[in-house]
Design an enzyme around this catalytic site. Structure first.
Site, short mmCIF file in Angstrom:
data_model
loop_
_atom_site.label_atom_id
_atom_site.label_comp_id
_atom_site.label_asym_id
_atom_site.label_seq_id
_atom_site.Cartn_x
_atom_site.Cartn_y
_atom_site.Cartn_z
N ARG A 160 0.87 -1.17 0.00
CA ARG A 160 0.00 0.00 0.00
C ARG A 160 0.91 1.22 0.00
NH1 ARG A 160 -1.95 -3.75 3.60
NH2 ARG A 160 -4.04 -4.55 3.13
N LYS A 187 -2.91 -0.98 7.21
CA LYS A 187 -4.38 -0.99 7.18
C LYS A 187 -4.95 -2.22 7.85
CE LYS A 187 -8.23 -0.63 3.91
NZ LYS A 187 -8.59 -0.51 2.48
N HIS A 267 -2.44 2.41 -6.00
CA HIS A 267 -3.00 1.07 -5.79
C HIS A 267 -2.83 0.18 -7.02
CE1 HIS A 267 -5.39 -1.76 -3.49
NE2 HIS A 267 -6.12 -2.01 -4.57
N ARG A 270 -0.21 -2.52 -6.43
CA ARG A 270 -0.69 -3.65 -5.62
C ARG A 270 -1.65 -4.54 -6.41
NH1 ARG A 270 -1.29 -5.29 -0.25
NH2 ARG A 270 -3.38 -5.82 0.46
N HIS A 293 -3.41 -9.79 2.72
CA HIS A 293 -4.87 -9.74 2.81
C HIS A 293 -5.33 -10.65 3.95
CE1 HIS A 293 -5.12 -8.02 -1.37
NE2 HIS A 293 -6.17 -7.45 -0.82
N TYR A 302 -9.23 -9.34 -7.83
CA TYR A 302 -7.95 -9.34 -8.54
C TYR A 302 -7.71 -10.69 -9.21
CZ TYR A 302 -7.24 -5.34 -5.44
OH TYR A 302 -7.38 -4.17 -4.76
#
Length: 319
Positions: A160, A187, A267, A270, A293, A302
């Protein structure tokens, strides 16, 4: 904001210290960015209620229904959901029942989601072949060397933008197999437990994260502190890059290679890694290990993008 009640009896000095410390922990229970967003959302709701002569605290379920309907005319579902959370938390903090949880409000909310949709529209993924295009147009300057490392490290580590600009030399360990990067708070790791990201040597030198970072640190003679720093036109180094800078750097080189730069951002690095890894046959577990994640559902869009042409019914039928 929540407050810890002291009760009727005066607290001893020791308990008062504990009370103050507990209030500090409560204040830190949410990330500053989240608290700022909720605070802004609540103030907007209060102002809207004033403009329409309605009570904001406590708000009736009808008031919330009207507000959500108003928001649905211009806002995304994710934005409305966040504003509902702000209203709910403010009521519960003040010891009122949340008006957002009633059957009426939930029914209207479900209808809004069906009407405007819940699909998130993000930035385009920067695929590996696009990353190579960007790297090829980098200038042979100190800025170009920095941007080379930033783009490749950001992509290979699926970082990120906040994680990328927060990197310090002390977070990086060079090994015979590649890099090990220690991430602090992020995050999905607000408690700061820390996460390790391994970046192996790349088979192609121009997109090798290890070589590009070594070159940048050597060029800038950085031995401690922030890895990615601002540079003036004379090549002088200053303080740490901002998260916003990552978006601008990505868009700058996308524009130079002829990509629709407005569709790309920080982003994109990523999401580009996730999509490219899925297309290359990497498992969901392998991708999640690199991206950190917490839930596979967050990764599915994705993976779907990367494998949408795999085992496709329209392929191989003579079209």
């Amino acid at each position: 904001m929540h407050e810890i009640q002291q009760g009727d009896r005066a607290l001893t000095t020791h308990l008062q210290e504990l009370h103050t410390l507990a209030e500090t922990h409560l204040t830190n229970s949410k990330a500053a960015k989240t608290k700022k967003a909720y605070g802004t959302d609540w103030r907007l709701f209060v102002q809207w209620c004033r403009d329409h002569s309605l009570e904001s605290l406590p708000a009736s379920e009808e008031t919330v229904v009207y507000y959500l309907t108003f928001l649905s005319q211009t806002s995304k579902a994710s934005t409305i959901k966040r504003k509902m959370t702000a209203i709910s938390q403010r009521h519960e903090t003040a010891n009122y029942a949340s008006p957002t949880k009633t059957p009426l409000v939930q029914g209207v909310w479900n209808g809004i989601q069906r009407t405007i949709g819940v699909k998130e529209v993000g930035k385009d993924a920067l695929w590996l072949h696009d990353l190579r295009r960007l790297v090829h147009v980098l200038p042979p300057s100190r800025i170009g060397i920095r941007d080379h490392a930033l783009l490749v490290i950001g992509w290979a580590g699926a970082f990120r933008r906040s994680e990328l600009v927060a990197l310090d030399v002390e977070d990086i360990q060079f090994t015979q197999d590649g890099l090990i990067i220690q991430i602090g708070k992020s995050k999905t790791d607000q408690t700061g437990a820390g996460q390790e990201v391994a970046l192996p040597y790349g088979s192609n030198p121009i997109t090798c994260p290890v070589r590009s970072l070594q070159e940048w640190l050597m060029e800038a003679d950085i031995t401690e502190g922030p890895v990615f720093r601002r540079i003036d036109r004379h090549g002088n180094l200053y303080n740490r890059l901002t998260a916003q800078s990552v978006r601008l750097i990505v868009q700058k080189y996308c524009r130079e290679v002829g990509l629709p730069f407005e569709a790309f951002g920080a982003h994109s690095l990523r999401s580009g890694f996730c999509s490219s890894a899925a297309k290359a046959g990497k498992t969901e577990h392998q991708i999640m290990k690199q991206t950190r994640h917490k839930q596979s559902s967050s990764l599915q869009r994705y993976i779907k993008l990367g494998t949408i042409f795999e085992d496709n019914a329209a392929s191989g039928i003579g079209l």
